[in-house]
Motif scaffolding. Structure first.
Motif, PDB file in Angstrom:
ATOM      1  N   TYR A   1       0.834  -1.187   0.000  1.00 36.17           N
ATOM      2  CA  TYR A   1       0.000   0.000   0.000  1.00 36.17           C
ATOM      3  C   TYR A   1       0.875   1.246   0.000  1.00 36.17           C
ATOM      4  O   TYR A   1       1.941   1.262   0.586  1.00 36.17           O
ATOM      5  CB  TYR A   1      -0.897   0.013   1.238  1.00 36.17           C
ATOM      6  N   ASP A   2       0.372   2.277  -0.626  1.00 37.60           N
ATOM      7  CA  ASP A   2       1.061   3.562  -0.670  1.00 37.60           C
ATOM      8  C   ASP A   2       0.110   4.624  -0.130  1.00 37.60           C
ATOM      9  O   ASP A   2      -0.917   4.921  -0.757  1.00 37.60           O
ATOM     10  CB  ASP A   2       1.484   3.891  -2.099  1.00 37.60           C
ATOM     11  N   TRP A   3       0.417   5.182   1.021  1.00 37.37           N
ATOM     12  CA  TRP A   3      -0.464   6.151   1.686  1.00 37.37           C
ATOM     13  C   TRP A   3      -0.696   7.383   0.818  1.00 37.37           C
ATOM     14  O   TRP A   3      -1.725   8.053   0.928  1.00 37.37           O
ATOM     15  CB  TRP A   3       0.122   6.561   3.038  1.00 37.37           C
ATOM     16  N   ASN A   4       0.226   7.705  -0.072  1.00 33.77           N
ATOM     17  CA  ASN A   4       0.109   8.901  -0.896  1.00 33.77           C
ATOM     18  C   ASN A   4      -0.877   8.750  -2.043  1.00 33.77           C
ATOM     19  O   ASN A   4      -1.250   9.738  -2.665  1.00 33.77           O
ATOM     20  CB  ASN A   4       1.482   9.313  -1.434  1.00 33.77           C
ATOM     21  N   LEU A   5      -1.304   7.519  -2.327  1.00 35.47           N
ATOM     22  CA  LEU A   5      -2.289   7.278  -3.377  1.00 35.47           C
ATOM     23  C   LEU A   5      -3.650   7.072  -2.726  1.00 35.47           C
ATOM     24  O   LEU A   5      -3.828   6.164  -1.913  1.00 35.47           O
ATOM     25  CB  LEU A   5      -1.904   6.049  -4.201  1.00 35.47           C
ATOM     26  N   GLU A   6      -4.607   7.911  -3.073  1.00 34.44           N
ATOM     27  CA  GLU A   6      -5.912   7.905  -2.402  1.00 34.44           C
ATOM     28  C   GLU A   6      -6.571   6.533  -2.407  1.00 34.44           C
ATOM     29  O   GLU A   6      -7.079   6.071  -1.379  1.00 34.44           O
ATOM     30  CB  GLU A   6      -6.842   8.932  -3.044  1.00 34.44           C
ATOM     31  N   HIS A   7      -6.583   5.852  -3.549  1.00 27.79           N
ATOM     32  CA  HIS A   7      -7.225   4.541  -3.634  1.00 27.79           C
ATOM     33  C   HIS A   7      -6.554   3.528  -2.696  1.00 27.79           C
ATOM     34  O   HIS A   7      -7.238   2.776  -2.005  1.00 27.79           O
ATOM     35  CB  HIS A   7      -7.193   4.033  -5.081  1.00 27.79           C
ATOM     36  N   GLU A   8      -5.237   3.521  -2.672  1.00 26.13           N
ATOM     37  CA  GLU A   8      -4.523   2.583  -1.793  1.00 26.13           C
ATOM     38  C   GLU A   8      -4.686   2.955  -0.325  1.00 26.13           C
ATOM     39  O   GLU A   8      -4.774   2.085   0.540  1.00 26.13           O
ATOM     40  CB  GLU A   8      -3.048   2.508  -2.190  1.00 26.13           C
TER      41      GLU A   8
ATOM     42  N   GLU B   1      -7.375   4.311   0.921  1.00 27.63           N
ATOM     43  CA  GLU B   1      -8.713   3.824   1.259  1.00 27.63           C
ATOM     44  C   GLU B   1      -8.713   2.310   1.467  1.00 27.63           C
ATOM     45  O   GLU B   1      -9.377   1.802   2.380  1.00 27.63           O
ATOM     46  CB  GLU B   1      -9.703   4.219   0.172  1.00 27.63           C
ATOM     47  N   LEU B   2      -7.971   1.584   0.646  1.00 30.27           N
ATOM     48  CA  LEU B   2      -7.868   0.129   0.819  1.00 30.27           C
ATOM     49  C   LEU B   2      -7.206  -0.220   2.146  1.00 30.27           C
ATOM     50  O   LEU B   2      -7.635  -1.140   2.854  1.00 30.27           O
ATOM     51  CB  LEU B   2      -7.083  -0.501  -0.340  1.00 30.27           C
ATOM     52  N   PHE B   3      -6.164   0.519   2.493  1.00 25.51           N
ATOM     53  CA  PHE B   3      -5.478   0.279   3.760  1.00 25.51           C
ATOM     54  C   PHE B   3      -6.423   0.555   4.929  1.00 25.51           C
ATOM     55  O   PHE B   3      -6.473  -0.213   5.895  1.00 25.51           O
ATOM     56  CB  PHE B   3      -4.211   1.136   3.868  1.00 25.51           C
ATOM     57  N   GLN B   4      -7.182   1.639   4.840  1.00 24.76           N
ATOM     58  CA  GLN B   4      -8.134   1.952   5.901  1.00 24.76           C
ATOM     59  C   GLN B   4      -9.194   0.857   6.010  1.00 24.76           C
ATOM     60  O   GLN B   4      -9.570   0.469   7.116  1.00 24.76           O
ATOM     61  CB  GLN B   4      -8.803   3.305   5.648  1.00 24.76           C
ATOM     62  N   THR B   5      -9.655   0.341   4.886  1.00 19.31           N
ATOM     63  CA  THR B   5     -10.626  -0.755   4.901  1.00 19.31           C
ATOM     64  C   THR B   5     -10.037  -1.980   5.571  1.00 19.31           C
ATOM     65  O   THR B   5     -10.697  -2.635   6.393  1.00 19.31           O
ATOM     66  CB  THR B   5     -11.089  -1.084   3.465  1.00 19.31           C
ATOM     67  N   LEU B   6      -8.797  -2.298   5.238  1.00 16.38           N
ATOM     68  CA  LEU B   6      -8.115  -3.412   5.886  1.00 16.38           C
ATOM     69  C   LEU B   6      -8.065  -3.205   7.395  1.00 16.38           C
ATOM     70  O   LEU B   6      -8.318  -4.130   8.178  1.00 16.38           O
ATOM     71  CB  LEU B   6      -6.700  -3.565   5.325  1.00 16.38           C
ATOM     72  N   CYS B   7      -7.778  -1.991   7.822  1.00 20.76           N
ATOM     73  CA  CYS B   7      -7.725  -1.688   9.257  1.00 20.76           C
ATOM     74  C   CYS B   7      -9.088  -1.864   9.910  1.00 20.76           C
ATOM     75  O   CYS B   7      -9.194  -2.403  11.023  1.00 20.76           O
ATOM     76  CB  CYS B   7      -7.199  -0.276   9.482  1.00 20.76           C
ATOM     77  N   TYR B   8     -10.156  -1.435   9.233  1.00 21.16           N
ATOM     78  CA  TYR B   8     -11.512  -1.627   9.768  1.00 21.16           C
ATOM     79  C   TYR B   8     -11.839  -3.117   9.901  1.00 21.16           C
ATOM     80  O   TYR B   8     -12.417  -3.552  10.899  1.00 21.16           O
ATOM     81  CB  TYR B   8     -12.553  -0.958   8.884  1.00 21.16           C
ATOM     82  N   VAL B   9     -11.464  -3.900   8.901  1.00 25.36           N
ATOM     83  CA  VAL B   9     -11.724  -5.348   8.935  1.00 25.36           C
ATOM     84  C   VAL B   9     -10.950  -5.990  10.083  1.00 25.36           C
ATOM     85  O   VAL B   9     -11.495  -6.816  10.833  1.00 25.36           O
ATOM     86  CB  VAL B   9     -11.367  -6.000   7.575  1.00 25.36           C
TER      87      VAL B   9
ATOM     88  N   GLY C   1     -11.225   1.747  16.344  1.00 25.30           N
ATOM     89  CA  GLY C   1     -11.073   2.833  15.376  1.00 25.30           C
ATOM     90  C   GLY C   1      -9.833   2.714  14.514  1.00 25.30           C
ATOM     91  O   GLY C   1      -9.271   3.715  14.091  1.00 25.30           O
ATOM     92  N   LEU C   2      -9.408   1.469  14.238  1.00 22.32           N
ATOM     93  CA  LEU C   2      -8.172   1.281  13.465  1.00 22.32           C
ATOM     94  C   LEU C   2      -8.241   1.916  12.082  1.00 22.32           C
ATOM     95  O   LEU C   2      -7.227   2.350  11.547  1.00 22.32           O
ATOM     96  CB  LEU C   2      -7.842  -0.205  13.323  1.00 22.32           C
ATOM     97  N   GLY C   3      -9.422   1.954  11.489  1.00 19.41           N
ATOM     98  CA  GLY C   3      -9.560   2.505  10.146  1.00 19.41           C
ATOM     99  C   GLY C   3      -9.811   3.994  10.103  1.00 19.41           C
ATOM    100  O   GLY C   3      -9.843   4.583   9.014  1.00 19.41           O
ATOM    101  N   ASP C   4      -9.985   4.640  11.261  1.00 20.15           N
ATOM    102  CA  ASP C   4     -10.122   6.092  11.281  1.00 20.15           C
ATOM    103  C   ASP C   4      -8.871   6.699  10.665  1.00 20.15           C
ATOM    104  O   ASP C   4      -7.763   6.177  10.837  1.00 20.15           O
ATOM    105  CB  ASP C   4     -10.297   6.605  12.702  1.00 20.15           C
TER     106      ASP C   4
END
Length: 124
Positions: free
Chosen positions: A1-8, A10-18, A30-33
């Protein structure tokens, strides 16, 4: 994942929520916050294995404290118990930083230390 790319990001945040939903707590941590996910990215450099290992360590501290969820203090304990010893990185706890710009700079610093550690492991 690359934090600087919006799509990635969002994917990382989704992974954190899961991951958060799978933890054995009464309340979500609140891992995905956005700020928490950014901090977790700083620790893991977006690498799932590092993320899971770190979150489980923080969860252990929270469970031992009978906390209803993982809180910043548990993340800090986990960070300080696992952070690399080089360069005073232990003092640069991302769970004590509240702005994204500083976190982005810290993410780059941690990634450089992790890369140096990996290169040393390959040489040994």
């Amino acid at each position: 994942y690359d934090w600087n790319l919006e799509h990635e990001r969002e994917l990382f945040q989704t992974l954190c929520y899961v991951l958060d939903a799978r933890l054995p707590f009464l309340e979500a941590s609140g891992l995905g916050d956005e700020l928490t996910a950014h901090r977790l990215y700083a620790i893991s450099n977006g690498i799932i294995g590092r993320l899971v290992t770190f979150v489980f360590r923080a969860a252990s501290f929270a469970l031992n404290a009978d906390a209803p969820s993982i809180e910043n203090e548990h993340f800090s304990e986990a960070f300080n118990s696992t952070a690399p010893s080089q360069g005073g990185l232990n003092r640069a706890d991302p769970f004590r930083i509240d702005d994204h710009r500083t976190l982005t700079e810290l993410t780059e610093t941690i990634a450089a230390f992790q890369q140096d550690d990996e290169e040393e492991e390959h040489v040994s």
